[in-house]
Design a protein around this motif. Structure first.
Motif, PDB file in Angstrom:
ATOM      1  N   ALA A 183     -32.164  10.910  27.695  1.00  0.00           N
ATOM      2  CA  ALA A 183     -30.890  11.310  28.316  1.00  0.00           C
ATOM      3  C   ALA A 183     -30.470  10.290  29.381  1.00  0.00           C
ATOM      4  O   ALA A 183     -29.288   9.943  29.487  1.00  0.00           O
ATOM      5  N   TRP A 184     -31.437   9.805  30.127  1.00  0.00           N
ATOM      6  CA  TRP A 184     -31.130   8.820  31.177  1.00  0.00           C
ATOM      7  C   TRP A 184     -30.619   7.511  30.551  1.00  0.00           C
ATOM      8  O   TRP A 184     -29.666   6.904  31.045  1.00  0.00           O
ATOM      9  N   LEU A 185     -31.274   7.102  29.468  1.00  0.00           N
ATOM     10  CA  LEU A 185     -30.822   5.880  28.776  1.00  0.00           C
ATOM     11  C   LEU A 185     -29.427   6.085  28.186  1.00  0.00           C
ATOM     12  O   LEU A 185     -28.560   5.216  28.289  1.00  0.00           O
ATOM     13  N   ASP A 186     -29.224   7.252  27.574  1.00  0.00           N
ATOM     14  CA  ASP A 186     -27.913   7.539  26.975  1.00  0.00           C
ATOM     15  C   ASP A 186     -26.818   7.562  28.036  1.00  0.00           C
ATOM     16  O   ASP A 186     -25.681   7.148  27.774  1.00  0.00           O
ATOM     17  N   ALA A 187     -27.161   8.041  29.223  1.00  0.00           N
ATOM     18  CA  ALA A 187     -26.157   8.138  30.288  1.00  0.00           C
ATOM     19  C   ALA A 187     -25.642   6.764  30.704  1.00  0.00           C
ATOM     20  O   ALA A 187     -24.584   6.669  31.337  1.00  0.00           O
ATOM     21  N   HIS A 188     -26.372   5.717  30.339  1.00  0.00           N
ATOM     22  CA  HIS A 188     -25.934   4.364  30.684  1.00  0.00           C
ATOM     23  C   HIS A 188     -25.129   3.711  29.565  1.00  0.00           C
ATOM     24  O   HIS A 188     -24.765   2.545  29.670  1.00  0.00           O
ATOM     25  N   THR A 189     -24.883   4.456  28.503  1.00  0.00           N
ATOM     26  CA  THR A 189     -24.030   3.922  27.437  1.00  0.00           C
ATOM     27  C   THR A 189     -22.585   4.348  27.696  1.00  0.00           C
ATOM     28  O   THR A 189     -22.327   5.278  28.463  1.00  0.00           O
ATOM     29  N   ARG A 190     -21.675   3.673  27.046  1.00  0.00           N
ATOM     30  CA  ARG A 190     -20.259   4.035  27.158  1.00  0.00           C
ATOM     31  C   ARG A 190     -19.785   4.577  25.825  1.00  0.00           C
ATOM     32  O   ARG A 190     -20.210   4.109  24.771  1.00  0.00           O
ATOM     33  N   THR A 191     -18.893   5.556  25.908  1.00  0.00           N
ATOM     34  CA  THR A 191     -18.368   6.115  24.666  1.00  0.00           C
ATOM     35  C   THR A 191     -17.618   5.034  23.894  1.00  0.00           C
ATOM     36  O   THR A 191     -17.131   4.057  24.465  1.00  0.00           O
ATOM     37  N   PHE A 192     -17.538   5.228  22.589  1.00  0.00           N
ATOM     38  CA  PHE A 192     -16.874   4.295  21.669  1.00  0.00           C
ATOM     39  C   PHE A 192     -17.621   2.970  21.555  1.00  0.00           C
ATOM     40  O   PHE A 192     -17.019   1.966  21.181  1.00  0.00           O
ATOM     41  N   THR A 193     -18.907   2.940  21.913  1.00  0.00           N
ATOM     42  CA  THR A 193     -19.681   1.701  21.765  1.00  0.00           C
ATOM     43  C   THR A 193     -20.853   1.966  20.823  1.00  0.00           C
ATOM     44  O   THR A 193     -21.262   3.113  20.610  1.00  0.00           O
ATOM     45  N   TYR A 245      -3.084  20.229  30.890  1.00  0.00           N
ATOM     46  CA  TYR A 245      -3.781  21.220  30.076  1.00  0.00           C
ATOM     47  C   TYR A 245      -5.157  20.680  29.670  1.00  0.00           C
ATOM     48  O   TYR A 245      -5.373  20.347  28.510  1.00  0.00           O
ATOM     49  N   PRO A 246      -6.073  20.556  30.624  1.00  0.00           N
ATOM     50  CA  PRO A 246      -7.385  19.990  30.280  1.00  0.00           C
ATOM     51  C   PRO A 246      -8.198  20.897  29.360  1.00  0.00           C
ATOM     52  O   PRO A 246      -8.315  22.106  29.623  1.00  0.00           O
ATOM     53  N   THR A 247      -8.724  20.306  28.291  1.00  0.00           N
ATOM     54  CA  THR A 247      -9.618  21.041  27.398  1.00  0.00           C
ATOM     55  C   THR A 247     -11.037  20.979  27.959  1.00  0.00           C
ATOM     56  O   THR A 247     -11.303  20.274  28.936  1.00  0.00           O
ATOM     57  N   PHE A 248     -11.953  21.683  27.302  1.00  0.00           N
ATOM     58  CA  PHE A 248     -13.352  21.665  27.738  1.00  0.00           C
ATOM     59  C   PHE A 248     -13.894  20.236  27.726  1.00  0.00           C
ATOM     60  O   PHE A 248     -14.547  19.801  28.681  1.00  0.00           O
ATOM     61  N   SER A 249     -13.604  19.510  26.641  1.00  0.00           N
ATOM     62  CA  SER A 249     -14.165  18.159  26.543  1.00  0.00           C
ATOM     63  C   SER A 249     -13.509  17.204  27.541  1.00  0.00           C
ATOM     64  O   SER A 249     -14.175  16.291  28.049  1.00  0.00           O
ATOM     65  N   SER A 250     -12.227  17.404  27.836  1.00  0.00           N
ATOM     66  CA  SER A 250     -11.602  16.518  28.829  1.00  0.00           C
ATOM     67  C   SER A 250     -12.132  16.818  30.233  1.00  0.00           C
ATOM     68  O   SER A 250     -12.228  15.916  31.072  1.00  0.00           O
ATOM     69  N   LEU A 251     -12.503  18.078  30.477  1.00  0.00           N
ATOM     70  CA  LEU A 251     -13.160  18.401  31.748  1.00  0.00           C
ATOM     71  C   LEU A 251     -14.523  17.714  31.820  1.00  0.00           C
ATOM     72  O   LEU A 251     -14.927  17.207  32.869  1.00  0.00           O
ATOM     73  N   TYR A 252     -15.227  17.692  30.671  1.00  0.00           N
ATOM     74  CA  TYR A 252     -16.528  17.015  30.656  1.00  0.00           C
ATOM     75  C   TYR A 252     -16.351  15.518  30.908  1.00  0.00           C
ATOM     76  O   TYR A 252     -17.125  14.924  31.672  1.00  0.00           O
ATOM     77  N   VAL A 253     -15.351  14.934  30.288  1.00  0.00           N
ATOM     78  CA  VAL A 253     -15.111  13.495  30.488  1.00  0.00           C
ATOM     79  C   VAL A 253     -14.888  13.198  31.967  1.00  0.00           C
ATOM     80  O   VAL A 253     -15.418  12.224  32.512  1.00  0.00           O
ATOM     81  N   ALA A 254     -14.124  14.072  32.620  1.00  0.00           N
ATOM     82  CA  ALA A 254     -13.878  13.877  34.055  1.00  0.00           C
ATOM     83  C   ALA A 254     -15.169  14.033  34.859  1.00  0.00           C
ATOM     84  O   ALA A 254     -15.462  13.239  35.755  1.00  0.00           O
ATOM     85  N   ALA A 255     -15.956  15.045  34.514  1.00  0.00           N
ATOM     86  CA  ALA A 255     -17.201  15.295  35.258  1.00  0.00           C
ATOM     87  C   ALA A 255     -18.254  14.234  34.971  1.00  0.00           C
ATOM     88  O   ALA A 255     -19.119  13.965  35.814  1.00  0.00           O
ATOM     89  N   SER A 256     -18.166  13.635  33.769  1.00  0.00           N
ATOM     90  CA  SER A 256     -19.219  12.706  33.359  1.00  0.00           C
ATOM     91  C   SER A 256     -19.125  11.354  34.064  1.00  0.00           C
ATOM     92  O   SER A 256     -19.887  10.450  33.744  1.00  0.00           O
ATOM     93  N   ARG A 257     -18.200  11.242  34.998  1.00  0.00           N
ATOM     94  CA  ARG A 257     -18.207  10.020  35.821  1.00  0.00           C
ATOM     95  C   ARG A 257     -19.469   9.970  36.662  1.00  0.00           C
ATOM     96  O   ARG A 257     -19.898   8.907  37.097  1.00  0.00           O
ATOM     97  N   LEU A 258     -20.044  11.142  36.908  1.00  0.00           N
ATOM     98  CA  LEU A 258     -21.317  11.210  37.640  1.00  0.00           C
ATOM     99  C   LEU A 258     -22.468  11.028  36.653  1.00  0.00           C
ATOM    100  O   LEU A 258     -22.533  11.724  35.633  1.00  0.00           O
TER     101      LEU A 258
END
Lengths: 151, 66
Positions: free
Chosen positions: A6-16, A117-130
């Motif tokens: 999970a820690w390694l994955d957290a350092h990846t960027r989406t769409f890569t 109108y944020p969806t669940f996944s868009s809320l996650y995208v915003a939170a996932s900056r951390l």
């Protein structure tokens, strides 16, 4: 290992490619493990009762139609722990919550712009900056997959 | 009050209700079972187990890749 992944994955960027590999390997491994467990269970069943003891807790055999029942009396603690029965209240409460959640997700999904109108996944995208959020979310997702495969 | 705040309030209320239901189920709720019991019951059927696994895969791909 789960947290390291999970820690390694957290350092990846989406769409890569690294993000695709990280999640893709987990998904492929889960599907392969589920398939292997099913084959093992079927072979154990073919061998008969003497050879099927290593398959873990008993469960309905393939094609079985026992998804659990409805305990109209309101449930007893034994059935609750084993998960063999759902109480009427459980069905009503969780069914209502799930229905509202789905309705709310669909309401937000079909309305634009997304920032209004944020969806669940868009809320996650915003939170996932951390970073911590990404680590916890991916670890929880992996743990859920392991749990499903083990059922 | 903009739609953004209304939407966020909706998600917040939903999250609070889920937490409250879980707390009731694990403390005083004898008739209300936790969400994990629903998952266990769903996983007992082969079809729903496959659906759970497919949904899990989609969710991970959707959140962490796309």
């Amino acid at each position: 290992m789960l947290l390291v992944w999970a820690w390694l994955d957290a350092h990846t960027r989406t769409f890569t490619l690294p993000a695709e590999l990280s999640a893709g390997i987990a998904i492929a491994a889960a599907y392969a493990a589920a398939y292997a467990r099913r084959r093992h269970r079927l072979r154990a069943a073919e061998r008969g009762p003497g050879g099927s003891r290593s398959t873990g807790p008993s469960r309905p055999e393939p094609g079985g139609t026992e998804p659990g029942g409805l305990d109209g009396d309101g449930g007893d603690s034994t059935s609750s722990r084993s998960g063999s029965l759902l109480t009427r209240r459980t069905l009503v409460v969780w069914g209502t919550i799930i229905a509202i959640a789905v309705a709310w997700e669909l309401f937000t999904l079909f309305h634009l712009p997304r920032h209004l109108y944020p969806t669940f996944s868009s809320l996650y995208v915003a939170a996932s900056r951390l970073l911590a959020v990404r680590v916890v979310a991916f670890a929880a997702w992996l743990a859920l997959g392991i749990w499903i495969v083990r059922q | 009050m903009s739609w953004r705040w209304i939407t966020l309030a909706g998600w917040s209320v939903l999250a609070a209700v889920i937490v409250a239901a879980e707390m009731v189920a694990h403390t005083v709720g004898r008739r209300l079972q936790g969400f994990e019991v629903i998952m266990v019951v769903l996983a007992r059927s082969r079809a729903t187990r496959v659906a759970l696994l497919l949904g899990w895969g989609w969710l991970g791909w959707h959140l962490f890749v796309r």
